[in-house]
Scaffold this motif. Structure first.
Motif, short mmCIF file in Angstrom:
data_model
loop_
_atom_site.label_atom_id
_atom_site.label_comp_id
_atom_site.label_asym_id
_atom_site.label_seq_id
_atom_site.Cartn_x
_atom_site.Cartn_y
_atom_site.Cartn_z
N GLY A 1 -36.17 8.65 -69.15
CA GLY A 1 -36.04 9.85 -70.48
C GLY A 1 -37.12 9.76 -71.57
N LEU A 2 -37.14 8.13 -71.91
CA LEU A 2 -38.25 7.90 -72.83
C LEU A 2 -39.91 8.11 -72.66
CD1 LEU A 2 -36.52 4.69 -74.71
CD2 LEU A 2 -36.34 6.69 -75.60
N VAL A 3 -39.90 8.23 -71.22
CA VAL A 3 -41.20 8.49 -70.85
C VAL A 3 -41.26 9.95 -70.78
CG1 VAL A 3 -42.74 8.58 -68.71
CG2 VAL A 3 -41.45 6.82 -69.08
N ASP A 4 -40.17 10.89 -70.53
CA ASP A 4 -40.11 12.46 -70.71
C ASP A 4 -40.92 12.30 -72.83
OD1 ASP A 4 -39.77 12.76 -68.11
OD2 ASP A 4 -37.70 13.56 -68.03
N ARG A 5 -40.14 11.85 -73.93
CA ARG A 5 -39.80 12.07 -74.73
C ARG A 5 -41.67 12.09 -75.34
NH1 ARG A 5 -34.99 11.27 -73.18
NH2 ARG A 5 -33.26 13.25 -74.25
N GLY A 6 -41.92 10.61 -75.49
CA GLY A 6 -43.09 10.08 -75.37
C GLY A 6 -43.85 10.84 -75.07
N SER A 7 -43.64 11.36 -73.91
CA SER A 7 -44.76 12.67 -72.85
C SER A 7 -44.65 13.60 -74.30
CB SER A 7 -44.91 13.11 -71.85
OG SER A 7 -45.07 11.82 -70.49
N ILE A 8 -44.05 14.37 -74.07
CA ILE A 8 -44.33 15.74 -74.66
C ILE A 8 -44.65 15.39 -76.31
CG2 ILE A 8 -42.98 17.54 -75.75
CD1 ILE A 8 -40.61 16.50 -73.72
N LEU A 9 -44.11 14.35 -76.88
CA LEU A 9 -44.34 14.12 -78.36
C LEU A 9 -46.16 13.47 -78.18
CD1 LEU A 9 -41.91 11.45 -79.41
CD2 LEU A 9 -41.91 13.77 -80.25
N LEU A 10 -46.51 13.40 -77.67
CA LEU A 10 -47.52 12.38 -77.20
C LEU A 10 -48.76 14.23 -77.39
CD1 LEU A 10 -50.42 10.77 -76.91
CD2 LEU A 10 -49.90 10.57 -74.26
N VAL A 11 -48.63 14.59 -76.78
CA VAL A 11 -48.80 16.42 -76.11
C VAL A 11 -49.11 16.90 -77.82
CG1 VAL A 11 -48.81 18.68 -75.54
CG2 VAL A 11 -48.45 16.54 -73.89
N VAL A 12 -47.82 16.75 -78.79
CA VAL A 12 -47.46 17.39 -79.71
C VAL A 12 -48.41 16.18 -80.61
CG1 VAL A 12 -46.52 17.56 -81.73
CG2 VAL A 12 -45.20 18.10 -79.67
N TYR A 13 -48.43 15.45 -80.75
CA TYR A 13 -49.53 14.65 -81.85
C TYR A 13 -50.90 15.20 -81.82
CZ TYR A 13 -52.42 10.99 -84.25
OH TYR A 13 -53.31 10.53 -84.98
N THR A 14 -51.65 15.16 -80.14
CA THR A 14 -52.64 15.51 -79.97
C THR A 14 -53.33 16.62 -80.40
OG1 THR A 14 -53.05 14.30 -78.10
CG2 THR A 14 -54.08 15.55 -78.01
N ALA A 15 -52.34 18.18 -80.02
CA ALA A 15 -52.69 19.34 -80.45
C ALA A 15 -52.51 19.56 -81.76
CB ALA A 15 -51.62 20.05 -79.64
N PHE A 16 -51.45 18.66 -82.98
CA PHE A 16 -51.92 18.90 -83.93
C PHE A 16 -53.56 18.44 -84.32
CE2 PHE A 16 -48.11 21.00 -83.43
CZ PHE A 16 -47.92 22.40 -84.62
N SER A 17 -53.52 17.45 -83.84
CA SER A 17 -54.48 16.21 -84.17
C SER A 17 -55.86 17.39 -84.46
CB SER A 17 -54.92 14.74 -84.18
OG SER A 17 -53.81 14.31 -83.72
N ALA A 18 -56.20 17.98 -83.13
CA ALA A 18 -56.74 19.25 -83.30
C ALA A 18 -57.04 20.18 -84.05
CB ALA A 18 -57.05 19.29 -81.24
N GLY A 19 -55.90 20.78 -84.21
CA GLY A 19 -55.04 21.63 -85.23
C GLY A 19 -56.01 21.33 -86.34
N MET A 20 -55.72 19.45 -86.89
CA MET A 20 -55.96 19.77 -88.64
C MET A 20 -57.66 19.68 -88.44
SD MET A 20 -53.76 18.83 -90.13
CE MET A 20 -54.38 18.56 -91.67
N ALA A 21 -57.75 19.17 -87.20
CA ALA A 21 -59.90 19.14 -87.43
C ALA A 21 -60.14 20.74 -87.95
CB ALA A 21 -60.60 19.06 -86.12
N VAL A 22 -60.36 21.29 -87.11
CA VAL A 22 -60.03 23.15 -87.18
C VAL A 22 -59.17 23.85 -88.49
CG1 VAL A 22 -60.88 23.56 -85.50
CG2 VAL A 22 -58.24 24.01 -85.85
N GLY A 23 -58.68 22.99 -89.20
CA GLY A 23 -57.55 23.48 -90.32
C GLY A 23 -56.74 24.70 -90.10
N ILE A 24 -56.39 23.98 -89.20
CA ILE A 24 -54.51 24.54 -88.76
C ILE A 24 -53.87 25.22 -89.85
CG2 ILE A 24 -53.54 22.54 -88.71
CD1 ILE A 24 -52.23 25.06 -86.36
N TRP A 25 -53.00 24.42 -90.87
CA TRP A 25 -52.72 24.54 -92.18
C TRP A 25 -53.09 25.71 -93.56
CZ3 TRP A 25 -48.29 23.98 -90.45
CH2 TRP A 25 -47.49 22.22 -89.65
N HIS A 26 -54.68 26.24 -92.75
CA HIS A 26 -55.47 26.92 -93.69
C HIS A 26 -54.99 28.08 -92.58
CE1 HIS A 26 -56.60 23.89 -96.60
NE2 HIS A 26 -56.86 22.68 -95.34
#
Length: 357
Positions: free
Chosen positions: A186-211
């Motif tokens: 169950g921790l693996v499930d949640r950890g996988s989802i959190l890793l996907v979120v971190y990767t996606a939003f890290s890429a978003g920061m590179a392109v200025g998502i919050w702007h």
């Protein structure tokens, strides 16, 4: 809270350069592992047994993959007044994602609904979504998805479908291991989802998502999603009633047919949208939190209604058989008489055997 914290970490400490490559590789492996575990946990026998309630499952699938996408297409008229094109693409992708399993079961149980039907309906939706979500995305999103292209379907097959099928093949051999280590996995499930979120939003920061997303746009997105959830909750409840389902089945249809799976949607978005995944998953993340809060309150409301009056529907309407005589014993049959004949009333009570018949 963990999702919001992960977004905050990605905003403050985004992965860049070589770290971004490592995070992308880790997210790819985590997604494959996630769908492998999905396949290993889903019992084909239980799924086939659930086919007996095929009308309910078709109704849930219709809500998830027909009514939701139609509402998503109708929301195109909100561009650019309320939604930007990238946010609309994310909203439409949200409408294509399969239903949840765990929360649908939990809320159906709280509301005194048909829990076995909710289990099967959520499983069918997740299984169908592996094929239907990418196909619908290819047909409806197209160039609006930024990095998405029909060629991404190959990535879906390799990263999602093949691990799922491998899990199904190996299920008998590893089922006992999975059962013994349920909490860890169950921790693996949640950890996988959190890793996907971190990767996606890290890429978003590179392109200025919050702007790209202002506070007024974010508020408009929340309003649109609130209307979308309200429409689906009402349509699934009253539509199931019009189709002749009883109260327990209507509860299962409402909770399974009105929800969207974050666990399935995030990995699919990371494969389908690539660098644009950060904006694509934002509507899904917001909708997921909203549906949990609203459906938790609704489930408790349904349970209180059942406690007050078990003979009535949760919306206050009498059950279809409420006009029935509360006495389960049938009335004694009266013999046929000639016209004008007055029957005598016998004081002798009916024999118990006759009442049983």
């Amino acid at each position: 809270m963990a999702l919001l914290a992960t977004v905050g970490v990605a905003a403050l400490l985004p992965a860049r350069g070589a770290a971004a490559d490592v995070a992308d590789a880790g997210a790819t492996g985590a997604v494959a592992l996630l769908f492998f575990l999905y396949g290993a946990r889903l019992s084909a026998r239980e799924t086939l047994d659930g086919l007996r309630h095929w009308r309910l499952h078709l109704t849930v699938l219709g809500c998830t993959f027909l009514l939701f996408p139609l509402l998503g297409l109708a929301a195109r008229g909100l561009v650019p007044t309320l939604l930007t094109p990238p946010l609309y693409a994310g909203l439409l992708f949200l409408c294509l994602v399969p239903s949840t399993i765990q929360s649908s079961i939990a809320f159906t149980s709280i509301a005194r609904g048909n829990v076995p039907a909710a289990i099967c309906a959520g499983s069918f939706s997740s299984l169908a979504g592996i094929a239907l979500t990418p196909l619908l995305a290819a047909a409806l999103l197209g160039a609006d998805a930024g990095g998405f292209s029909p060629g991404s379907l190959a990535g879906i097959v390799v990263q999602l479908l093949l691990p799922f099928l491998l899990g199904q093949v190996l299920r008998r051999r590893i089922a006992a291991f999975l059962a013994r280590h349920k909490k860890v996995l169950g921790l693996v499930d949640r950890g996988s989802i959190l890793l996907v979120v971190y990767t996606a939003f890290s890429a978003g920061m590179a392109v200025g998502i919050w702007h790209q997303v202002s506070l007024p746009r974010l508020g408009a997105l929340l309003l649109v999603e609130a209307v979308l959830l309200a429409v689906m909750l009402l349509a699934s409840w009253y539509g199931a009633g019009r189709l002749g389902f009883d109260r327990a089945d209507r509860i299962a249809i409402q909770f399974a047919g009105s929800k969207k799976s974050l666990a399935a949607g995030l990995p699919m978005a990371s494969v389908l949208f690539g660098a644009q995944a950060s904006l694509a998953v934002l509507p899904l993340m917001l909708f997921h939190q909203m549906q949990l809060m609203v459906c938790a309150a609704l489930a408790r409301h349904r349970a209180r209604d059942a406690d007050r009056d078990p003979e009535r529907d949760a919306d206050g309407d009498p059950e279809r058989d409420a006009g029935r005589d509360p006495d389960p014993a049938p009335a004694p049959a009266m013999p046929q008489r000639a016209p004008g004949h007055v029957a005598e009333v016998s004081p002798t009570p009916q024999h118990p055997a006759a009442r049983a018949r």
